[in-house]
Design a protein around this motif. Structure first.
Motif, PDB file in Angstrom:
ATOM      1  N   ILE A  36       0.856  -1.199   0.000  1.00  0.00           N
ATOM      2  CA  ILE A  36       0.000   0.000   0.000  1.00  0.00           C
ATOM      3  C   ILE A  36       0.884   1.238   0.000  1.00  0.00           C
ATOM      4  O   ILE A  36       0.684   2.171  -0.792  1.00  0.00           O
ATOM      5  CB  ILE A  36      -0.953   0.019   1.218  1.00  0.00           C
ATOM      6  CG1 ILE A  36      -2.039  -1.040   1.066  1.00  0.00           C
ATOM      7  CG2 ILE A  36      -1.578   1.401   1.401  1.00  0.00           C
ATOM      8  CD1 ILE A  36      -2.899  -1.229   2.314  1.00  0.00           C
ATOM      9  N   LEU A  37       1.866   1.263   0.871  1.00  0.00           N
ATOM     10  CA  LEU A  37       2.783   2.398   0.968  1.00  0.00           C
ATOM     11  C   LEU A  37       3.524   2.628  -0.348  1.00  0.00           C
ATOM     12  O   LEU A  37       3.607   3.761  -0.833  1.00  0.00           O
ATOM     13  CB  LEU A  37       3.776   2.159   2.108  1.00  0.00           C
ATOM     14  CG  LEU A  37       4.774   3.263   2.390  1.00  0.00           C
ATOM     15  CD1 LEU A  37       4.056   4.515   2.871  1.00  0.00           C
ATOM     16  CD2 LEU A  37       5.773   2.801   3.437  1.00  0.00           C
ATOM     17  N   SER A  42       4.466   5.998  -4.844  1.00  0.00           N
ATOM     18  CA  SER A  42       4.805   6.060  -6.261  1.00  0.00           C
ATOM     19  C   SER A  42       3.807   6.940  -7.015  1.00  0.00           C
ATOM     20  O   SER A  42       4.203   7.727  -7.880  1.00  0.00           O
ATOM     21  CB  SER A  42       4.827   4.647  -6.854  1.00  0.00           C
ATOM     22  OG  SER A  42       5.196   4.685  -8.201  1.00  0.00           O
ATOM     23  N   TYR A  43       2.550   6.815  -6.679  1.00  0.00           N
ATOM     24  CA  TYR A  43       1.529   7.653  -7.309  1.00  0.00           C
ATOM     25  C   TYR A  43       1.746   9.123  -6.957  1.00  0.00           C
ATOM     26  O   TYR A  43       1.687  10.002  -7.816  1.00  0.00           O
ATOM     27  CB  TYR A  43       0.138   7.201  -6.878  1.00  0.00           C
ATOM     28  CG  TYR A  43      -0.970   8.096  -7.366  1.00  0.00           C
ATOM     29  CD1 TYR A  43      -1.218   8.258  -8.720  1.00  0.00           C
ATOM     30  CD2 TYR A  43      -1.767   8.795  -6.469  1.00  0.00           C
ATOM     31  CE1 TYR A  43      -2.231   9.091  -9.178  1.00  0.00           C
ATOM     32  CE2 TYR A  43      -2.782   9.621  -6.913  1.00  0.00           C
ATOM     33  CZ  TYR A  43      -3.013   9.767  -8.266  1.00  0.00           C
ATOM     34  OH  TYR A  43      -4.014  10.592  -8.712  1.00  0.00           O
ATOM     35  N   GLN A  44       2.034   9.396  -5.698  1.00  0.00           N
ATOM     36  CA  GLN A  44       2.264  10.777  -5.275  1.00  0.00           C
ATOM     37  C   GLN A  44       3.483  11.370  -5.975  1.00  0.00           C
ATOM     38  O   GLN A  44       3.470  12.533  -6.392  1.00  0.00           O
ATOM     39  CB  GLN A  44       2.432  10.853  -3.755  1.00  0.00           C
ATOM     40  CG  GLN A  44       2.547  12.261  -3.228  1.00  0.00           C
ATOM     41  CD  GLN A  44       1.336  13.109  -3.565  1.00  0.00           C
ATOM     42  OE1 GLN A  44       0.203  12.648  -3.541  1.00  0.00           O
ATOM     43  NE2 GLN A  44       1.553  14.363  -3.903  1.00  0.00           N
ATOM     44  N   GLU A  45       4.519  10.562  -6.118  1.00  0.00           N
ATOM     45  CA  GLU A  45       5.720  11.035  -6.823  1.00  0.00           C
ATOM     46  C   GLU A  45       5.379  11.352  -8.279  1.00  0.00           C
ATOM     47  O   GLU A  45       5.826  12.362  -8.824  1.00  0.00           O
ATOM     48  CB  GLU A  45       6.823   9.980  -6.749  1.00  0.00           C
ATOM     49  CG  GLU A  45       8.105  10.390  -7.421  1.00  0.00           C
ATOM     50  CD  GLU A  45       8.814  11.561  -6.750  1.00  0.00           C
ATOM     51  OE1 GLU A  45       9.583  12.258  -7.456  1.00  0.00           O
ATOM     52  OE2 GLU A  45       8.612  11.791  -5.549  1.00  0.00           O
ATOM     53  N   LEU A  46       4.568  10.513  -8.912  1.00  0.00           N
ATOM     54  CA  LEU A  46       4.159  10.772 -10.290  1.00  0.00           C
ATOM     55  C   LEU A  46       3.369  12.077 -10.384  1.00  0.00           C
ATOM     56  O   LEU A  46       3.623  12.901 -11.263  1.00  0.00           O
ATOM     57  CB  LEU A  46       3.323   9.604 -10.823  1.00  0.00           C
ATOM     58  CG  LEU A  46       2.742   9.789 -12.228  1.00  0.00           C
ATOM     59  CD1 LEU A  46       3.850   9.977 -13.267  1.00  0.00           C
ATOM     60  CD2 LEU A  46       1.848   8.616 -12.583  1.00  0.00           C
ATOM     61  N   LYS A  47       2.431  12.276  -9.476  1.00  0.00           N
ATOM     62  CA  LYS A  47       1.654  13.522  -9.490  1.00  0.00           C
ATOM     63  C   LYS A  47       2.551  14.740  -9.314  1.00  0.00           C
ATOM     64  O   LYS A  47       2.388  15.742 -10.022  1.00  0.00           O
ATOM     65  CB  LYS A  47       0.586  13.503  -8.382  1.00  0.00           C
ATOM     66  CG  LYS A  47      -0.610  12.685  -8.727  1.00  0.00           C
ATOM     67  CD  LYS A  47      -1.755  12.721  -7.743  1.00  0.00           C
ATOM     68  CE  LYS A  47      -1.670  13.603  -6.560  1.00  0.00           C
ATOM     69  NZ  LYS A  47      -2.836  13.578  -5.696  1.00  0.00           N
ATOM     70  N   ASN A 104      -7.208   9.758  -8.403  1.00  0.00           N
ATOM     71  CA  ASN A 104      -7.210   9.675  -6.938  1.00  0.00           C
ATOM     72  C   ASN A 104      -8.216   8.636  -6.455  1.00  0.00           C
ATOM     73  O   ASN A 104      -7.930   7.847  -5.549  1.00  0.00           O
ATOM     74  CB  ASN A 104      -7.529  11.038  -6.322  1.00  0.00           C
ATOM     75  CG  ASN A 104      -6.412  12.044  -6.497  1.00  0.00           C
ATOM     76  OD1 ASN A 104      -5.283  11.695  -6.788  1.00  0.00           O
ATOM     77  ND2 ASN A 104      -6.747  13.314  -6.322  1.00  0.00           N
ATOM     78  N   GLU A 105      -9.404   8.642  -7.057  1.00  0.00           N
ATOM     79  CA  GLU A 105     -10.437   7.666  -6.688  1.00  0.00           C
ATOM     80  C   GLU A 105      -9.987   6.244  -7.019  1.00  0.00           C
ATOM     81  O   GLU A 105     -10.244   5.311  -6.258  1.00  0.00           O
ATOM     82  CB  GLU A 105     -11.756   7.987  -7.392  1.00  0.00           C
ATOM     83  CG  GLU A 105     -12.466   9.195  -6.839  1.00  0.00           C
ATOM     84  CD  GLU A 105     -12.945   8.991  -5.402  1.00  0.00           C
ATOM     85  OE1 GLU A 105     -13.468   7.907  -5.079  1.00  0.00           O
ATOM     86  OE2 GLU A 105     -12.787   9.928  -4.601  1.00  0.00           O
TER      87      GLU A 105
END
Length: 127
Positions: A36-37, A42-47, A104-105
């Protein structure tokens, strides 16, 4: 795990079988929470790269890393990720507020699926 509430420490549980089960539960929780982490970071870094980086190659590399993390989740945990990859790729192309909300969803749904797998493994699998 330091600071983790162990099921073996609860008053109604004290047998050796319970202690072994609680160790297995802690291993499951540790493994799934790690993924999960990884996915969320990884998603946050991409954003962040999409919003702040002017170099498209760098952003593309982060998208590849993100997709690799999700592929690992699919292969190692058996959690479906294809819809999440698709929605995040759409956001990568469009970079609109609505596509960001969808992405995000989708990430939230992924976390929920992983938590669902934790519950299945902890509550319904025989050990």
């Amino acid at each position: 795990m330091e600071g983790f509430i162990s099921f073996a420490s609860t008053p109604h549980v004290g047998s050796e079988v319970s202690r072994v089960c609680s160790q297995e539960v802690e291993k499951i929780l540790d493994r799934y929470c790690w993924y999960i982490l990884k996915a969320v970071m990884s998603y946050q870094e991409l954003k962040c790269r999409m919003e702040q980086c002017n170099n498209p190659v760098v952003v593309e590399m982060q998208l590849v890393r993100f997709k690799r993390v999700l592929r690992d989740i699919k292969e190692r945990l058996g959690v479906e990720v294809d819809d999440v990859v698709s929605v995040v790729e759409k956001h990568y192309r469009e970079r609109s507020t609505s596509s960001k909300i969808e992405a995000n969803e989708a990430m939230k749904r992924l976390v929920m699926r992983i938590v669902e797998e934790i519950v299945k493994r902890v509550c319904f699998e025989e050990r």
